[in-house]
Write an enzyme that holds these catalytic residues in place. Sequence first.
Site, PDB file in Angstrom:
ATOM      1  N   ARG A   1     -38.128  -8.403 -15.991  1.00  0.00           N
ATOM      2  CA  ARG A   1     -36.762  -8.256 -15.521  1.00  0.00           C
ATOM      3  C   ARG A   1     -36.738  -7.352 -14.297  1.00  0.00           C
ATOM      4  O   ARG A   1     -37.385  -6.298 -14.259  1.00  0.00           O
ATOM      5  CB  ARG A   1     -35.865  -7.670 -16.623  1.00  0.00           C
ATOM      6  CG  ARG A   1     -35.547  -8.666 -17.732  1.00  0.00           C
ATOM      7  CD  ARG A   1     -34.633  -9.760 -17.208  1.00  0.00           C
ATOM      8  NE  ARG A   1     -34.373 -10.805 -18.182  1.00  0.00           N
ATOM      9  CZ  ARG A   1     -35.015 -11.957 -18.233  1.00  0.00           C
ATOM     10  NH1 ARG A   1     -36.024 -12.196 -17.404  1.00  0.00           N
ATOM     11  NH2 ARG A   1     -34.670 -12.879 -19.112  1.00  0.00           N
TER      12      ARG A   1
ATOM     13  N   HIS B   1     -38.004 -15.877  -8.885  1.00  0.00           N
ATOM     14  CA  HIS B   1     -37.677 -15.947 -10.310  1.00  0.00           C
ATOM     15  C   HIS B   1     -38.044 -17.325 -10.860  1.00  0.00           C
ATOM     16  O   HIS B   1     -37.243 -17.992 -11.536  1.00  0.00           O
ATOM     17  CB  HIS B   1     -36.194 -15.648 -10.554  1.00  0.00           C
ATOM     18  CG  HIS B   1     -35.933 -15.114 -11.946  1.00  0.00           C
ATOM     19  ND1 HIS B   1     -35.002 -14.129 -12.206  1.00  0.00           N
ATOM     20  CD2 HIS B   1     -36.489 -15.420 -13.137  1.00  0.00           C
ATOM     21  CE1 HIS B   1     -34.989 -13.875 -13.516  1.00  0.00           C
ATOM     22  NE2 HIS B   1     -35.886 -14.646 -14.086  1.00  0.00           N
TER      23      HIS B   1
END
Length: 320
Positions: free
Chosen positions: A235, A283
Amino acid sequence: MTEKSPIIIDLRFDRDSVLRALPEAFPGRPVIDMGDPENRSRDLSQAAYAVVWKPDPDLFRRASGLKAIFSGGAGVDHILSNYQLPDLPIVRFVDRSLTDRMSEWVVWQCLYHLRNGSIYTEQQRSRIWREIAEQPEARDVTVGIMGLGVLGADAAAKLKVMGFQVIGWSRSKKHIAGVETFDASGLEAFLAQTDILVGLLPLTEDTRGIYDRALFSKLSRTGVLGGPIFLNAGRGGSQKEEELAACLADGTLKAASLDVFVKEPLDRNSPLWAMPNVLMTPHAAASSDVRALFRHVEEQIGRLERGEPLQFVVDRTSGY
């Protein structure tokens, strides 16, 4: 035959991938696709389930009859940190395809740094033919994984197949065959042995900003790679990006591979874009396969409607 309860789909994914997956998903069940403009003002009060990734802020107020919420990815911080949620089970996406994709990314990055990928890429651009004489083996490198859930455990197993020495850290003690593991009290001992640090932690109040200068400065500085390397596919909120960039500039870190960022897309003015010792992916390390996601949700709804317990339910206290 009683009609099945409706399901809401509100996924900020590639729209085409959702549209390709929907026709075969949830047979016999009404589907409310929030990506369709005609559904945005629709009554949602009869829907029993919602599959979401960064959904509309008003969704959970409007969908007052929900029985369960399904995250579109392995992470759930996008839901827990941004919405007033009803007291319902929240289910993480756990699937072989997602796990495999993450492990592929981790192994790729470890091999990229082991085999001097950035140097050879630059030599190619400059039309330089030069072999790097010193080439360590995977067995000479210790990879330390922070986060030993499904993704971390699988990455550890696959790195060991490639020959790397693998150790792991999590806040509570985990047991993985052939891997030395550390708990919260052993963080400094774990870092001191680590040549390549892999971040696969969920984002919680305890892990927010955990990857900072103080942590990077405790990594091994005597390894065969010539300095510590940081990989983060967990994250973005777990890293302090200003300190990360400074450590990459001054040599505290030799290099980094980054798939996640505090703000996405990454600001065009971030110094990380132009750093020659940084490899970035958008991502994309473990993008959710939408068909696999929908199969996972169908299976969990089936369990719930048969009176069986849901799997992969989030502990809201721990945040994962």
